[in-house]
Design an enzyme around this catalytic site. Structure first.
Site, PDB file in Angstrom:
ATOM      1  N   LYS A  16      78.908 -17.373 -15.776  1.00 52.76           N
ATOM      2  CA  LYS A  16      78.624 -16.754 -14.474  1.00 52.76           C
ATOM      3  C   LYS A  16      77.513 -17.536 -13.766  1.00 52.76           C
ATOM      4  O   LYS A  16      76.818 -18.339 -14.407  1.00 52.76           O
ATOM      5  CB  LYS A  16      78.221 -15.288 -14.684  1.00 52.76           C
TER       6      LYS A  16
ATOM      7  N   ARG B  34      73.270   0.643 -17.807  1.00 50.33           N
ATOM      8  CA  ARG B  34      73.779  -0.065 -16.628  1.00 50.33           C
ATOM      9  C   ARG B  34      75.253   0.286 -16.526  1.00 50.33           C
ATOM     10  O   ARG B  34      75.581   1.454 -16.363  1.00 50.33           O
ATOM     11  CB  ARG B  34      73.508  -1.566 -16.819  1.00 50.33           C
TER      12      ARG B  34
ATOM     13  N   HIS C 124      76.597  -3.862 -24.444  1.00 49.16           N
ATOM     14  CA  HIS C 124      75.623  -4.908 -24.105  1.00 49.16           C
ATOM     15  C   HIS C 124      74.230  -4.419 -24.494  1.00 49.16           C
ATOM     16  O   HIS C 124      73.909  -3.250 -24.319  1.00 49.16           O
ATOM     17  CB  HIS C 124      75.707  -5.200 -22.605  1.00 49.16           C
TER      18      HIS C 124
ATOM     19  N   ARG D  32      79.327 -13.136 -26.969  1.00 51.15           N
ATOM     20  CA  ARG D  32      79.292 -13.566 -25.558  1.00 51.15           C
ATOM     21  C   ARG D  32      77.981 -14.301 -25.332  1.00 51.15           C
ATOM     22  O   ARG D  32      76.929 -13.695 -25.248  1.00 51.15           O
ATOM     23  CB  ARG D  32      79.329 -12.348 -24.619  1.00 51.15           C
TER      24      ARG D  32
ATOM     25  N   TYR E  27      51.732 -28.743   4.570  1.00 50.87           N
ATOM     26  CA  TYR E  27      51.482 -27.558   5.399  1.00 50.87           C
ATOM     27  C   TYR E  27      50.207 -26.827   4.980  1.00 50.87           C
ATOM     28  O   TYR E  27      49.944 -26.641   3.784  1.00 50.87           O
ATOM     29  CB  TYR E  27      52.642 -26.570   5.275  1.00 50.87           C
TER      30      TYR E  27
ATOM     31  N   CYS F  47      57.090 -27.742   0.218  1.00 50.22           N
ATOM     32  CA  CYS F  47      57.837 -27.513   1.465  1.00 50.22           C
ATOM     33  C   CYS F  47      59.287 -27.161   1.133  1.00 50.22           C
ATOM     34  O   CYS F  47      59.649 -27.017  -0.022  1.00 50.22           O
ATOM     35  CB  CYS F  47      57.815 -28.766   2.339  1.00 50.22           C
ATOM     36  N   MET F  48      60.116 -27.053   2.160  1.00 44.10           N
ATOM     37  CA  MET F  48      61.513 -26.693   1.923  1.00 44.10           C
ATOM     38  C   MET F  48      62.236 -27.775   1.122  1.00 44.10           C
ATOM     39  O   MET F  48      62.986 -27.461   0.200  1.00 44.10           O
ATOM     40  CB  MET F  48      62.245 -26.460   3.247  1.00 44.10           C
ATOM     41  N   ASP F  49      62.003 -29.033   1.494  1.00 40.27           N
ATOM     42  CA  ASP F  49      62.685 -30.068   0.714  1.00 40.27           C
ATOM     43  C   ASP F  49      61.808 -31.272   0.352  1.00 40.27           C
ATOM     44  O   ASP F  49      62.327 -32.348   0.102  1.00 40.27           O
ATOM     45  CB  ASP F  49      64.017 -30.510   1.338  1.00 40.27           C
TER      46      ASP F  49
HETATM   47  C1  PLP Z   1      75.168 -12.495 -18.878  1.00 42.09           C
HETATM   48  C2  PLP Z   1      75.770 -11.691 -19.947  1.00 42.09           C
HETATM   49  C3  PLP Z   1      75.853 -12.181 -21.261  1.00 42.09           C
HETATM   50  C4  PLP Z   1      75.195 -13.472 -21.692  1.00 42.09           C
HETATM   51  O1  PLP Z   1      73.825 -13.244 -21.945  1.00 42.09           O
HETATM   52  P1  PLP Z   1      72.905 -14.412 -22.576  1.00 42.09           P
HETATM   53  O2  PLP Z   1      71.620 -13.727 -22.833  1.00 42.09           O
HETATM   54  O3  PLP Z   1      72.785 -15.458 -21.517  1.00 42.09           O
HETATM   55  O4  PLP Z   1      73.597 -14.902 -23.781  1.00 42.09           O
HETATM   56  C5  PLP Z   1      76.542 -11.430 -22.187  1.00 42.09           C
HETATM   57  N1  PLP Z   1      77.096 -10.256 -21.853  1.00 42.09           N
HETATM   58  C6  PLP Z   1      77.013  -9.726 -20.609  1.00 42.09           C
HETATM   59  C7  PLP Z   1      77.634  -8.409 -20.318  1.00 42.09           C
HETATM   60  C8  PLP Z   1      76.346 -10.423 -19.625  1.00 42.09           C
HETATM   61  O5  PLP Z   1      76.256  -9.911 -18.396  1.00 42.09           O
END
Ligand code: PLP
Length: 402
Positions: free
Chosen positions: A63, A161, A190, A246, A290, A335-337
């Site tokens: 993601k 959540r 999670h 995951r 700046y 700065c910005m860039d």
């Molecule tokens: C982002 C996410 C992960 C990965 O988490 P890490 O700490 O980067 O390994 C796993 N499960 C869910 C639901 C997530 O949103």
């Protein structure tokens, strides 16, 4: 979602070989003033390391543009190293992976709006369910499409959540199985505090999850795929492995937290570089950048680099970068860039010289963890904040296309 939208979402980056949509390039940094180098063999190494440790399937969490590393090249590399799933937060991230030709399993871990369900079905993408009304809407979309929607059910065992509350999980699963239209392939939870291995919440979350699984098994309602562990749990909580882990942060070679460091054998994949764009000698009493918050005290050599807060380099004071394997101070306002460097200690500094903002240069290193600490945040936010305009250049395995 239109192809135009998807391509826009892919954040197509300049590719020296001119293959738009495939932001995977041979390493040729000559034409860039600032860029990210991403070592895909490090990603592959880290995926294999997780497989060795957990003996489970690995879902590469890509993601947020692969935590800033580039979702598509990271996903390609991870799958090649044996990851069976990619995890994303939103459907459009999943569609971008399909668009790029990835045919691995993909789970959208966040909310998918019901009108997008036909697209998820058409692209063989698995979505997350955790609510009754949501499941009904999904089921009716699936029935209209005369197809079954692949789903994983999310259980809230303590994260607070998304997810069906653990106490309500059995009733929800009984109901869901009667609903029809959905193919219930997985169940997951999670962790809120797996990156604090000494805190007991993770153990309690695992117990609650196991209790849910027992109830479901007793009625033959337990889906085949069961998963719970994020990166921290994949390292610190063996009881959380189930069928699959995951993992996001660990596949990028970054620590889940200061207390939950990675074991040996993981490699950070990303280096952020820039070139000196100017080297000048200023007289005493000259304001730099700046607000003139830095004023030269004596005759000083000051350089600039073409990096600023619009690239994800925060507008805070007291920063450092690497030049000729030494730490040099960033001075004046970012700065910005652009930002300025104090170069008195580096007399050989010359326009075009290579600066490292994140990563290794010789024996010196600035880690994402160090930048996070400097910015009052975590390494996750550092890499996720790397702007789209930074060219991402990929190397290895064998510096060739995967
Ligand atoms: C982002 C996410 C992960 C990965 O988490 P890490 O700490 O980067 O390994 C796993 N499960 C869910 C639901 C997530 O949103």
């Amino acid at each position: 979602m239109s192809i135009g939208k998807i391509l826009e979402y892919q954040m197509t980056l300049t590719c020296p070989e001119g293959e738009p949509g495939l932001y995977y390039c041979f390493m040729d940094t000559n034409g860039y003033s600032t860029w990210l180098e991403i070592d895909l063999s490090a990603i592959q190494n880290n995926v294999r390391r997780l497989q060795q440790i957990t003996r489970s399937e690995v879902m590469a969490v890509v993601k947020a543009n692969g935590y800033g590393h580039g979702a598509i090249p990271v996903a390609q590399a991870a799958v090649k190293a044996g990851a069976t799933w990619c995890g994303v937060g939103r459907l459009e991230e999943a569609l971008a992976l399909r668009q790029a030709g990835l045919d691995c399993e993909i789970l959208v871990m966040g909310y998918t709006p019901p009108p997008a369900i036909p697209e998820a079905i058409a692209q063989n993408i698995t979505v997350t369910v955790y609510d009754q009304e949501q499941a009904e809407q999904y089921a009716s979309q699936a029935r209209e499409a005369h197809r079954r929607l692949r789903t994983h059910v999310k259980i809230d065992t303590g994260m607070g959540r998304l997810g069906v509350m653990a106490q309500a999980a059995l009733d929800y699963m009984r109901w869901l199985n009667r609903l029809g239209g959905l193919q219930i392939e997985g169940i997951f939870t999670h962790f809120a505090r797996a990156d604090e291995p000494r805190v007991s919440l993770t153990t309690r979350q695992i117990e609650r999850f196991l209790a849910v699984l027992d109830q479901l098994r007793a009625e033959g309602l337990c889906p085949p795929m069961v998963h719970a562990a994020n990166s921290a749990a994949a390292i610190y909580f063996q009881d959380a492995y189930f069928n699959l882990v995951r993992s996001g942060i660990a596949i990028y070679g970054l620590d889940p937290s200061p207390e939950a460091g990675l074991p040996s054998g993981f490699l950070p994949a990303l280096t952020w570089k820039a070139r000196l764009t100017s080297v000048k000698t200023f007289p005493p009493g000259h304001g730099i950048s700046y607000g003139s918050i830095y004023t030269t005290q004596k005759t000083e050599r000051i350089g600039t680099i073409p990096v600023g807060y619009a690239d994800g380099f925060r507008r805070v004071n007291q920063q450092q970068v690497l030049l000729f394997e030494q730490r040099v101070a960033v001075i004046g306002r970012v700065c910005m860039d652009q930002c300025a460097l104090q170069l008195d200690a580096i007399p050989q500094a010359h326009i075009g010289d290579e600066v490292v903002l994140l990563g290794q240069q010789g024996n010196e290193q600035i880690s994402a963890e160090e930048l996070g600490a400097r910015w009052g945040t975590v390494n996750y936010e550092v890499v996720c904040g790397l702007a789209n305009r930074l060219p991402r250049l990929y190397s290895g395995p064998e510096n060739s296309r995967l």
